[in-house]
Motif scaffolding. Structure first.
Motif, PDB file in Angstrom:
ATOM      1  N   GLN A  10      46.125  46.679  33.516  1.00 33.72           N
ATOM      2  CA  GLN A  10      44.976  46.317  34.322  1.00 33.72           C
ATOM      3  C   GLN A  10      45.318  46.574  35.778  1.00 33.72           C
ATOM      4  N   ALA A  11      44.312  46.788  36.582  1.00 31.99           N
ATOM      5  CA  ALA A  11      44.522  47.008  38.012  1.00 31.99           C
ATOM      6  C   ALA A  11      44.526  45.660  38.718  1.00 31.99           C
ATOM      7  N   ASP A  12      45.616  45.362  39.412  1.00 37.13           N
ATOM      8  CA  ASP A  12      45.743  44.135  40.191  1.00 37.13           C
ATOM      9  C   ASP A  12      45.942  44.485  41.658  1.00 37.13           C
ATOM     10  N   PHE A  27      41.588  46.958  49.365  1.00 38.62           N
ATOM     11  CA  PHE A  27      42.565  46.479  48.399  1.00 38.62           C
ATOM     12  C   PHE A  27      43.328  47.623  47.753  1.00 38.62           C
ATOM     13  N   HIS A  28      44.659  47.611  47.889  1.00 37.17           N
ATOM     14  CA  HIS A  28      45.530  48.587  47.231  1.00 37.17           C
ATOM     15  C   HIS A  28      45.801  48.043  45.830  1.00 37.17           C
ATOM     16  N   LEU A  29      45.461  48.810  44.809  1.00 44.13           N
ATOM     17  CA  LEU A  29      45.560  48.364  43.419  1.00 44.13           C
ATOM     18  C   LEU A  29      46.689  49.081  42.687  1.00 44.13           C
ATOM     19  N   VAL A  30      47.436  48.314  41.901  1.00 47.74           N
ATOM     20  CA  VAL A  30      48.468  48.891  41.039  1.00 47.74           C
ATOM     21  C   VAL A  30      48.248  48.390  39.624  1.00 47.74           C
ATOM     22  N   TYR A  31      48.737  49.169  38.666  1.00 53.07           N
ATOM     23  CA  TYR A  31      48.630  48.768  37.269  1.00 53.07           C
ATOM     24  C   TYR A  31      49.704  47.729  36.937  1.00 53.07           C
ATOM     25  N   GLY A  41      52.295  51.799  38.579  1.00 54.41           N
ATOM     26  CA  GLY A  41      51.651  52.983  39.130  1.00 54.41           C
ATOM     27  C   GLY A  41      50.440  52.622  39.977  1.00 54.41           C
ATOM     28  N   ILE A  42      50.104  53.481  40.888  1.00 48.28           N
ATOM     29  CA  ILE A  42      48.961  53.233  41.765  1.00 48.28           C
ATOM     30  C   ILE A  42      47.668  53.433  40.978  1.00 48.28           C
ATOM     31  N   ALA A  43      46.830  52.403  40.980  1.00 52.63           N
ATOM     32  CA  ALA A  43      45.541  52.481  40.307  1.00 52.63           C
ATOM     33  C   ALA A  43      44.460  53.001  41.250  1.00 52.63           C
ATOM     34  N   GLY A  44      44.652  52.817  42.546  1.00 57.43           N
ATOM     35  CA  GLY A  44      43.684  53.300  43.527  1.00 57.43           C
ATOM     36  C   GLY A  44      43.529  52.318  44.671  1.00 57.43           C
TER      37      GLY A  44
END
Length: 66
Positions: A10-12, A27-31, A41-44
């Motif tokens: 999930q992206a947190d 918001f910087h999102l990672v898995y 990994g970077i989710a976006g």
């Protein structure tokens, strides 16, 4: 993302910053989760739009030049 083996990702939110310079927090999102191939990994980046009270999530290909 889920599958029958209970591997999930999930992206947190990793951190908050103003990535696009509009003065609002983005918001910087990672898995995170049990899916080892994705975890960390970077989710976006989710760009906040306060006028609409929404956030638009952009994946790495939409974040600008590499």
């Amino acid at each position: 993302m889920t599958n029958p083996q209970s591997n999930f990702a999930q992206a947190d939110i990793d951190h908050i910053a103003d990535f696009n310079g509009d003065g609002y927090p983005d918001f910087h999102l990672v898995y995170t989760g049990a899916a080892n191939l994705l975890t960390g990994g970077i989710a976006g980046v989710a760009y906040r739009n306060p006028r609409r009270d929404t956030a638009t999530i952009n994946d790495c290909s939409q974040l600008g030049p590499d």
